[in-house]
Design a protein around this motif. Structure first.
Motif, PDB file in Angstrom:
ATOM      1  N   GLN A  71       0.811  -1.214   0.000  1.00 24.00           N
ATOM      2  CA  GLN A  71       0.000   0.000   0.000  1.00 24.00           C
ATOM      3  C   GLN A  71       0.850   1.272   0.000  1.00 24.00           C
ATOM      4  O   GLN A  71       0.329   2.381  -0.099  1.00 24.00           O
ATOM      5  CB  GLN A  71      -0.916   0.001   1.221  1.00 24.00           C
ATOM      6  N   ARG A 118       1.750   1.816 -16.681  1.00 18.64           N
ATOM      7  CA  ARG A 118       0.647   2.701 -16.311  1.00 18.64           C
ATOM      8  C   ARG A 118      -0.033   3.265 -17.554  1.00 18.64           C
ATOM      9  O   ARG A 118      -1.258   3.433 -17.595  1.00 18.64           O
ATOM     10  CB  ARG A 118       1.180   3.824 -15.429  1.00 18.64           C
ATOM     11  N   SER A 125      -8.112   1.248 -19.365  1.00 19.89           N
ATOM     12  CA  SER A 125      -9.175   1.779 -18.511  1.00 19.89           C
ATOM     13  C   SER A 125     -10.104   2.693 -19.299  1.00 19.89           C
ATOM     14  O   SER A 125     -11.339   2.656 -19.137  1.00 19.89           O
ATOM     15  CB  SER A 125      -8.560   2.544 -17.336  1.00 19.89           C
ATOM     16  N   SER A 313     -15.287  -1.654 -12.125  1.00 18.15           N
ATOM     17  CA  SER A 313     -14.677  -1.971 -10.830  1.00 18.15           C
ATOM     18  C   SER A 313     -13.559  -2.998 -10.975  1.00 18.15           C
ATOM     19  O   SER A 313     -12.525  -2.904 -10.294  1.00 18.15           O
ATOM     20  CB  SER A 313     -15.744  -2.484  -9.861  1.00 18.15           C
ATOM     21  N   GLU A 316     -10.599  -1.185 -12.275  1.00 22.19           N
ATOM     22  CA  GLU A 316      -9.977  -0.405 -11.201  1.00 22.19           C
ATOM     23  C   GLU A 316      -9.137  -1.296 -10.292  1.00 22.19           C
ATOM     24  O   GLU A 316      -8.070  -0.874  -9.818  1.00 22.19           O
ATOM     25  CB  GLU A 316     -11.062   0.318 -10.399  1.00 22.19           C
ATOM     26  N   SER A 317      -9.595  -2.510 -10.065  1.00 22.63           N
ATOM     27  CA  SER A 317      -8.823  -3.451  -9.238  1.00 22.63           C
ATOM     28  C   SER A 317      -7.507  -3.805  -9.910  1.00 22.63           C
ATOM     29  O   SER A 317      -6.467  -3.899  -9.249  1.00 22.63           O
ATOM     30  CB  SER A 317      -9.638  -4.724  -8.998  1.00 22.63           C
ATOM     31  N   MET A 319      -5.824  -1.925 -12.019  1.00 26.94           N
ATOM     32  CA  MET A 319      -4.951  -0.745 -11.941  1.00 26.94           C
ATOM     33  C   MET A 319      -4.409  -0.562 -10.531  1.00 26.94           C
ATOM     34  O   MET A 319      -3.225  -0.231 -10.345  1.00 26.94           O
ATOM     35  CB  MET A 319      -5.717   0.495 -12.377  1.00 26.94           C
ATOM     36  N   ASP A 320      -5.255  -0.770  -9.547  1.00 28.69           N
ATOM     37  CA  ASP A 320      -4.835  -0.629  -8.152  1.00 28.69           C
ATOM     38  C   ASP A 320      -3.731  -1.630  -7.824  1.00 28.69           C
ATOM     39  O   ASP A 320      -2.740  -1.288  -7.174  1.00 28.69           O
ATOM     40  CB  ASP A 320      -6.039  -0.836  -7.233  1.00 28.69           C
ATOM     41  N   ARG A 321      -3.915  -2.855  -8.300  1.00 25.17           N
ATOM     42  CA  ARG A 321      -2.893  -3.877  -8.055  1.00 25.17           C
ATOM     43  C   ARG A 321      -1.581  -3.471  -8.709  1.00 25.17           C
ATOM     44  O   ARG A 321      -0.494  -3.609  -8.121  1.00 25.17           O
ATOM     45  CB  ARG A 321      -3.352  -5.214  -8.620  1.00 25.17           C
ATOM     46  N   ASN A 322      -1.652  -2.964  -9.920  1.00 26.21           N
ATOM     47  CA  ASN A 322      -0.438  -2.589 -10.633  1.00 26.21           C
ATOM     48  C   ASN A 322       0.292  -1.457  -9.923  1.00 26.21           C
ATOM     49  O   ASN A 322       1.532  -1.432  -9.871  1.00 26.21           O
ATOM     50  CB  ASN A 322      -0.786  -2.184 -12.066  1.00 26.21           C
ATOM     51  N   GLU A 323      -0.454  -0.510  -9.362  1.00 26.84           N
ATOM     52  CA  GLU A 323       0.165   0.592  -8.620  1.00 26.84           C
ATOM     53  C   GLU A 323       0.849   0.076  -7.360  1.00 26.84           C
ATOM     54  O   GLU A 323       1.936   0.534  -6.991  1.00 26.84           O
ATOM     55  CB  GLU A 323      -0.903   1.634  -8.247  1.00 26.84           C
ATOM     56  N   LYS A 324       0.214  -0.879  -6.693  1.00 25.19           N
ATOM     57  CA  LYS A 324       0.770  -1.405  -5.444  1.00 25.19           C
ATOM     58  C   LYS A 324       2.053  -2.201  -5.680  1.00 25.19           C
ATOM     59  O   LYS A 324       2.884  -2.316  -4.780  1.00 25.19           O
ATOM     60  CB  LYS A 324      -0.268  -2.293  -4.752  1.00 25.19           C
TER      61      LYS A 324
END
Length: 1023
Positions: A71, A118, A125, A313, A316-317, A319-324
């Motif tokens: 995170q 990204r 996205s 959604s 978004e999951s 993308m969120d995983r890739n950022e983390k």
């Protein structure tokens, strides 16, 4: 926690306790005592200090720590405290500098990598948001067909854009990522080497004098070292200085350990990035499934809205995983560096740090190997990532093709529906109207005429072929070849995507449905003819009656005819409904095939189809396209079936619903048809010989074959009347062709005038070998012409297993066959030639050598019926002096009905093949005791696994079937393949038992399953 969970139910658990844990004995004791409560029998062993120790994130705090890293909220734990100020200060400085280097490495490598990622995810996205909006608009439409069209339009746009994104990612992004990773790794490795060389070679540390007190568990070397230092510093009250090889310590912890950690980290990075690709593939599959679900069934607006929002959604999951992931690798690098540095500091506190590290250190080649692997990682990553991405891209291409196919099918369905209405519904209604008018009266003076009704499907079939042409053209726009990762082993597999899609559509959809349309047309035609005949007959009878009787007769005759028409109309309507159901089913089957995980099997089937189409023309234009390409594709597909090594056959993709492997199923099938060897060894040898097919034929054992014997007699009469040529006896293996030839000769000719010519084990296409066999049979030296000139008039030459005297390998393989034909032409007026061979080789030789034109008669060995099999088996059994029991009843107590059931079962098992029936008898023996055999009813074998043979297995089995026995060299020659290609599958077939190899290195099909393979090949129309 891990040990307690995974080992709670084991019989014995062995736990190693790290040596340095004994520094805190009380804590270690509590740990061991608590752990022991969760285990059964356990042995706790003190590990040597030579072992390296790694911390596994398993407790709750550690798991929370890992989550925080992902995170980006993670804070590095403080450096450990150290007893000696000089160590603490150095470690603090190294940590500050090292963390800066780590952060630079993360910036240069992982951050740059994920910046490229990204951009891709942002584009994806944006596409998902657009798609979601277009899906949501569907709820504004009223009619179902408009909703479906809107959903399918959204799907088409989504798949097309996904393809574009993936192609860009393939052509540009992966290369950019690889270069970023390569530059970052090269910079970091150079920095590690340069930084470690900045360390001073030596460092003097003032250790506390108490460290030099001798402890009970000290070894003799350590004792002497402590004693020696104390003697050198007798007046030191608190500290004793020790000079260590500081640079060596730094090299171990800050260079070599970094190589090892970096290798582990990069391996995990590779797996994680591969997982990202898999998740993208799963996301595309999820979208496809839901698009189809919404388009193919009555879906509520709520379901459409749910899919629309879920789509966003899920994106978004991703993308969120890739950022983390960036924060994860950044945190892991920082955390590991600090822990590694803390470990270095603690080792520096040990008075013999260099000696202890020398024990822990692996040889230089290990660390050099780790470094080299890290240096090569970017290149290897790029290669493997491209292959993995190709699999995702291949799926996208197939979904795109599938979308085009479904659009074309939708248009064809409209034409199909119109054709059914025009060719069946409307004519039936017109006829019914005419008959009802006749029935209800008044009857007109002019006789009504039933219009000619001829169901014509030619235009519909033309439309279907036009659609097929469009699909071929569209498939050709897709990549010809696409490299993906082999599922079975390391290496890559080349998939001919365009050709394969054409094949799949033909074999799964176009071909079957074209045949179905033809059969449907025939069925509709039969119904139409029946309706017309019945209608015309009733009208004829009415108008040929007396005028005053016509109304009553019309009422009596037309009513039943209308009922018949109603019945036929229902049949036709059902046929129409079934046509759409059939098309939907075939489309579903095709859809299941269009995924990368099933392509290995499809590739193998395609290779089989290519061989089939060399002799069989496809019915549709799809088939003609495949046929045109067959020569080019065949060689290409040889490479497809093999991995990069080109020597190992790709096993077919085993996608059974259970966990039983292909080998296990095959072995089970072979076991089910093979007599129990342990029981056969207990049986008297003469008994097994009676059923081996090698026993002498006598009148007592001979089962009359009236049809074949009559044909042989007729052929003999022809020969004696002056017709020259040969008598050809055909039969599958164990069908009794050799026994028939021997029996016929024994009944009609003197033994001294009959010569049986047998081939060597593997046969030969060399005429000189045939001459040698002829010499052996006749015991006359010389060339073939000299031998035949020496034979007396009326001699009989029986050539057994003629298939062994040729090779399906061009002109060279036919030399002996042509030699035999010349001998027949020259000497058949003097000698009777009888030739027997299997029907499969005969059909080939008939086509290429006109072998049938040399035959006076062609006799085929017919299968035995159940009663003939009873004679065959019981005559042999009773001659042995043994008895048998069945269902706990002795032989004498078994009634005729039970015997009939037994031999009907044997007939079903062996399909009337006498040799296999005798094998079935031996297979049914489950016990032998005191001259009595106990048997069970034979059961039909499950041969489904034989349909799953890999392509080369089928090729080898077919040639073995055709040639009976072959050497390895002959097999390679016949298949026109290199030995390294044939060797692996052949060895596998021998290992499992499909093929038997004798002491002379000659191969042949296992006789116990050959008849089952024949059944399979018949079913596939290969023989």
């Amino acid at each position: 926690q891990v040990i307690a969970t995974e080992s709670a139910k084991t019989d014995l658990t062995i736990v190693g306790i790290p040596d340095n844990n004994y520094d805190d004995l009380e804590k270690t004791y509590d740990f061991v005592t608590d752990l022991a409560h969760h285990l059964g029998t356990a042995i706790f062993i003190n590990a040597s200090s030579d072992f390296e120790e790694y911390t596994i994130l398993s407790d709750e705090n550690a798991m929370q720590e890992a989550a925080l890293i992902g995170q980006g909220n993670f804070e590095l734990p403080a450096l450990d405290t150290f007893h000696y100020p000089e160590i603490a200060e150095d470690i603090r400085k190294i940590d500050g500098y090292g963390q800066t280097v780590v952060n630079l490495f993360v910036e240069k490598t992982f951050r740059e990598y994920f910046i490229i990622d990204r951009k891709f995810y942002a584009s994806l996205s944006e596409l998902v948001i657009q798609t979601s909006k277009s899906i949501k608009k569907v709820t504004d439409l009223d009619q179902k067909y408009k909703k479906n069209e809107a959903i399918l339009r959204s799907r088409r746009h989504f798949i097309e854009q996904i393809k574009t994104l993936l192609i860009t990612y393939h052509d540009n992004d992966i290369k950019m990522k690889s270069e970023v990773v390569l530059r970052g790794i090269e910079w970091y490795l150079e920095r590690l080497a340069a930084d470690v060389n900045k360390f001073p070679k030596r460092l003097t540390i003032n250790y506390n004098r108490t460290e030099f007190f001798i402890k009970p568990n000290d070894n003799w070397g350590l004792r002497w070292f402590k004693l020696q230092k104390r003697m050198l510093h007798p007046f030191s009250k608190r500290n004793i200085p020790i000079t260590i090889q500081y640079r060596d310590v730094a090299k171990y912890f800050l260079r070599d350990n970094r190589y090892q950690f970096l290798a582990v980290l990069l391996k995990d990075f590779n797996n994680t990035t591969r997982e990202s690709l898999r998740m993208i593939s799963d996301f595309i599959s999820y979208c496809e499934i839901n698009f189809q679900k919404l388009a193919n069934q009555e879906s509520s607006d709520d379901e459409v809205v749910v899919f629309s929002s879920t789509l966003v959604s899920r994106m978004e999951s991703l993308m969120d995983r890739n950022e983390k992931l960036l924060h994860l690798y950044e945190g892991r690098m920082q955390l590991e560096f600090r822990k590694n540095l803390s470990q270095m500091g603690h080792y520096l506190e040990r008075i013999r740090v260099n000696q202890e590290l020398e024990k822990k250190r692996r040889n230089k080649s290990f660390y050099l190997g780790r470094k080299e692997w890290v240096q090569e990682f970017a290149t290897l990553w790029e290669e493997r990532h491209l292959l993995a991405l190709n699999a995702v891209l291949a799926n996208a291409h197939m979904l795109d093709f599938l979308g085009y196919l479904e659009r074309e099918l939708q248009q064809f369905k409209v034409k199909l529906n119109q054709w059914i209405t025009r060719e069946s519904s409307e004519p039936v209604e017109n006829i019914k109207a005419s008959l009802l008018k006749l029935k209800e009266g008044p009857i007109e003076k002019r006789q009504p005429i039933i219009p000619a009704w001829n169901v014509d499907g030619s235009k519909l079939l033309d439309d279907f072929e036009v659609m097929s042409d469009k699909l071929v053209a569209y498939a050709k726009t897709l990549p010809d070849e696409i490299e993906v990762e082999s599922q079975e082993e390391e290496g890559e597999l080349s998939i001919p995507l365009s050709s394969l899609l054409i094949y799949l559509v033909e074999i799964r959809l176009a071909g079957p449905f074209y045949d179905y349309l033809e059969s449907m047309q025939e069925k509709l035609m039969q119904s139409s003819l029946l309706i017309q005949d019945q209608s015309n007959l009733s009208i004829f009878n009415v108008y040929n009656a007396e005028s005053e009787d016509r109304e009553k007769l019309a009422n009596d005759l037309v009513g039943p005819v209308l009922l018949t028409i109603e019945f036929e109309q229902k049949k036709m309507s059902k046929q129409a409904d079934e046509s759409f159901e059939k098309l939907a089913y075939l489309l579903s089957e095709l859809r299941d095939s269009l995924h990368i995980t099933t392509l290995t099997t499809n590739v193998s089937e395609f290779a089989q189809l290519i061989r089939q189409h060399k002799s069989k023309k496809l019915t549709s234009k799809f088939g003609s396209v495949v046929a045109e390409w067959r020569d080019e594709i065949r060689q290409a597909f040889v490479g497809i079936l093999y991995s990069q090594s080109k020597g190992v056959l790709l096993a077919e993709r085993f996608t059974e619903s259970d966990n039983t492997s292909f080998a296990e199923k095959l072995l089970k099938t072979i076991d089910n048809v093979t007599p129990d060897q342990s029981i056969l060894q207990k049986l008297p040898h003469y008994y097994t010989m009676l059923f081996s097919g090698r026993s002498s034929i006598s009148d007592n054992f001979w089962v009359k074959r009236p049809e074949e014997e009559g044909q042989l007699q007729m052929a003999l009469n022809r020969y004696r009347s002056g017709v020259s040529g040969m008598i050809t006896v055909l039969g599958e293996r164990n069908a009794g062709k050799t026994a028939l030839c021997k029996y016929f000769c024994e009944r009609h000719f003197q033994d001294e005038r009959v010569y049986h010519v047998f081939s060597r084990d593997a046969g030969s296409a060399n005429p000189a070998e045939f001459n040698f066999a002829l010499q052996k049979a006749t015991r006359i030296e010389g060339e073939a012409n000299e031998i035949f000139n020496a034979l007396v008039h009326g001699s009989v030459v029986v050539i057994h297993d003629m298939e062994l005297w040729w090779e399906r390998a061009g002109e060279e393989g036919l030399q002996t066959i042509r030699h035999i034909k010349n001998l027949i032409d020259t000497y058949s007026h003097k000698c009777l030639f009888i030739v027997n061979l299997n029907p499969f080789a005969f059909e080939v030789l008939r086509k290429i050598e006109a072998l049938d034109t040399y035959s006076i008669s062609i006799i085929r060995c017919q299968p035995f019926n159940a009663y003939e099999l009873r004679q065959l088996i019981l005559s042999r059994h009773k001659s042995s002096g043994l008895t048998f029991s069945l269902n706990n009843k002795e032989e004498v107590a078994i009634n005729e009905i039970t015997l009939a059931r037994l031999f009907n079962k044997i007939f079903e098992y062996a399909h009337g093949n006498p040799g296999m029936a005798m094998n079935a008898w031996l297979r049914s023996i489950v016990q032998y005791k005191e001259k009595n055999i106990r048997i069970t009813m034979p059961e039909k074998s499950d041969i489904s696994v034989l349909y799953q043979f890999p392509t080369l297995w089928n090729m080898i089995a077919l040639q073995m079937l055709m040639h009976k026995r072959m050497t390895f060299e002959k097999l390679c020659k016949v298949l026109s393949e290199k030995p390294e290609i044939i060797n692996e599958p052949l060895r596998a077939m021998v290992r499992i038992g499909v093929i038997k190899k004798n002491s002379m290195d000659v191969y042949g099909l296992n006789p116990y399953i050959e008849f089952l393979l024949i059944k399979v090949f018949h079913k596939k129309e290969w023989v």
